[in-house]
Design a protein around this motif. Structure first.
Motif, PDB file in Angstrom:
ATOM      1  N   LYS A  27       0.856  -1.202   0.000  1.00 43.77           N
ATOM      2  CA  LYS A  27       0.000   0.000   0.000  1.00 43.77           C
ATOM      3  C   LYS A  27       0.885   1.243   0.000  1.00 43.77           C
ATOM      4  O   LYS A  27       0.681   2.166  -0.790  1.00 43.77           O
ATOM      5  CB  LYS A  27      -0.929   0.007   1.221  1.00 43.77           C
ATOM      6  N   LEU A 196     -13.568  -3.802   0.544  1.00 43.50           N
ATOM      7  CA  LEU A 196     -14.656  -2.888   0.184  1.00 43.50           C
ATOM      8  C   LEU A 196     -15.421  -3.545  -0.952  1.00 43.50           C
ATOM      9  O   LEU A 196     -14.874  -3.738  -2.040  1.00 43.50           O
ATOM     10  CB  LEU A 196     -14.083  -1.544  -0.293  1.00 43.50           C
ATOM     11  N   ALA A 204     -14.946   4.453  -2.463  1.00 42.66           N
ATOM     12  CA  ALA A 204     -13.794   3.568  -2.220  1.00 42.66           C
ATOM     13  C   ALA A 204     -12.494   4.376  -2.265  1.00 42.66           C
ATOM     14  O   ALA A 204     -11.568   4.138  -1.475  1.00 42.66           O
ATOM     15  CB  ALA A 204     -13.766   2.453  -3.262  1.00 42.66           C
ATOM     16  N   THR A 208      -9.964   4.644   0.828  1.00 39.27           N
ATOM     17  CA  THR A 208      -8.583   4.182   0.596  1.00 39.27           C
ATOM     18  C   THR A 208      -7.580   5.289   0.930  1.00 39.27           C
ATOM     19  O   THR A 208      -6.558   5.039   1.572  1.00 39.27           O
ATOM     20  CB  THR A 208      -8.424   3.730  -0.875  1.00 39.27           C
ATOM     21  N   THR A 215      -6.859  -1.287   1.517  1.00 42.12           N
ATOM     22  CA  THR A 215      -8.223  -1.646   1.135  1.00 42.12           C
ATOM     23  C   THR A 215      -8.115  -2.604  -0.054  1.00 42.12           C
ATOM     24  O   THR A 215      -7.249  -2.455  -0.914  1.00 42.12           O
ATOM     25  CB  THR A 215      -9.040  -0.414   0.711  1.00 42.12           C
ATOM     26  N   GLY A 217     -10.558  -4.160  -2.987  1.00 44.74           N
ATOM     27  CA  GLY A 217     -11.885  -3.923  -3.549  1.00 44.74           C
ATOM     28  C   GLY A 217     -12.429  -5.089  -4.344  1.00 44.74           C
ATOM     29  O   GLY A 217     -11.687  -5.873  -4.943  1.00 44.74           O
ATOM     30  N   CYS A 224      -8.786   1.245  -5.140  1.00 45.36           N
ATOM     31  CA  CYS A 224      -8.461   0.532  -3.893  1.00 45.36           C
ATOM     32  C   CYS A 224      -6.984   0.118  -3.944  1.00 45.36           C
ATOM     33  O   CYS A 224      -6.366   0.119  -5.006  1.00 45.36           O
ATOM     34  CB  CYS A 224      -9.333  -0.713  -3.754  1.00 45.36           C
ATOM     35  N   GLN A 227      -7.212  -5.675  -5.369  1.00 43.14           N
ATOM     36  CA  GLN A 227      -8.467  -6.194  -5.934  1.00 43.14           C
ATOM     37  C   GLN A 227      -8.592  -7.662  -5.587  1.00 43.14           C
ATOM     38  O   GLN A 227      -7.600  -8.391  -5.558  1.00 43.14           O
ATOM     39  CB  GLN A 227      -8.483  -6.045  -7.466  1.00 43.14           C
TER      40      GLN A 227
END
Ligand code: KIV
Length: 302
Positions: A27, A196, A204, A208, A215, A217, A224, A227
């Motif tokens: 992230k 999410l 979102a 995020t 996060t 998604g 996000c 995924q």
């Protein structure tokens, strides 16, 4: 030598195990986190060997594999059974088990007991719980019990009856505020990541940007930190129309159907098995048989 060959030889792989910290580093570095569900050993191996970061044994197993109408009937025993199978195939990815409906709603004690079962009995490294602020206390208690937790907010399939169907959530200002507060509560309680699901892209993106934890998604747009999709959606194996957010990467249903029909025709037409696909008697035993058959015929004639 390929990674698969190394694994077949039992050699250690060079890929380190993904942990919560790896997700956080991704992230922070702006590197997308890849996640996919798996429910059994072969799919777990395929997903893991493709280098996916996170494997979720989702309670979507109920619909994707067990043929239930929704995720509500899925039991702890079913989830443990599938998580164990997946854990035998996963060596690299972070393995997350979904807490099924009824395993944590009645009390925090239920939640701790059942999450502990995943850690002790299935090889899971983390659990996932649907719901935001109302389960924040449970998330904090699990963190204190050394159990990493992933939160899940927005369209939470275990709430299908309360939501009145699988509907996109967080479309009004009020609903957006509630979901933002849910994300804050989960992060404060120590969740290592937040799924999410089924929310507007714009919401979102806000969650995020504000969230210190990753996060992930599904039906929440491209902003996000990662995924996730359901394995069977990727391969057209759901026997139902695909949702707008899921992309089909291969037509597994057509692929399997063609092969099954070919097999059926080969058996029906006696094209399978061939002589090369059959076992044979050793030469000396065949010779012995021929001799004794000949002797038998001779005696019968005499
Ligand atoms: O059960 C599941 O597969 C999930 C993902 C869709 C996030 O919860």
């Amino acid at each position: 030598m390929s990674l698969t060959q190394l694994r077949d030889r039992g050699a250690p792989t060079s890929l380190p195990r993904v942990t919560a910290d790896v997700l956080l580093q991704k992230k922070r570095a702006g590197q997308p986190i890849t996640a996919l569900t798996a429910y059994d050993f072969p799919t777990a191996r395929l997903v893991d060997e493709a280098g996916i970061d996170l494997v979720l044994v989702g309670d979507s197993v109920g619909m994707a594999v067990l043929g239930y109408e929704n995720t509500l009937p899925v039991t702890m025993e079913e989830m443990l059974h599938h998580t164990r199978a997946v854990s035998r195939g996963v060596r690299h990815a972070l393995l997350v088990a979904d807490m099924p409906y009824g395993s944590y709603q009645a009390s925090i004690e239920d939640g701790i007991r059942n999450a502990t079962r995943f850690m002790k009995e299935s090889g899971a490294q983390a659990v996932k719980i649907e719901g935001g602020h109302k389960h924040a206390d449970l998330v904090a208690r699990l963190r204190d019990a050394e159990i990493p937790v992933i939160g899940h907010i927005g369209l939470t399939p275990q709430s299908v009856h309360r939501m009145g169907g699988y509907r996109v959530q967080g479309r009004s200002t009020e609903a957006m505020d509630i979901l933002c507060a849910d994300a804050v509560a989960l992060e404060a309680a120590g969740a290592i990541a937040i799924v999410l699901e089924g929310i507007p892209r714009e919401l979102a993106a806000v969650i995020t940007a504000r969230s210190a934890v990753p996060t992930i998604g599904i039906g929440a747009g491209p902003d996000c930190d990662g995924q996730i999709l359901v394995f069977h959606d990727l391969f057209n194996l759901t026997f139902s129309p695909a949702a707008k957010f899921s992309r089909q990467y291969a037509d597994g249903a057509a692929f399997f159907s063609r092969a099954i029909e070919q097999y059926r025709d080969d058996v029906a037409g006696r094209y399978f098995p061939s002589d090369a696909e059959s076992y044979h008697l050793p030469r000396e035993v065949q010779a012995e048989r021929i001799e004794s058959d000949a002797e038998e015929k001779h005696l019968c004639k005499a």
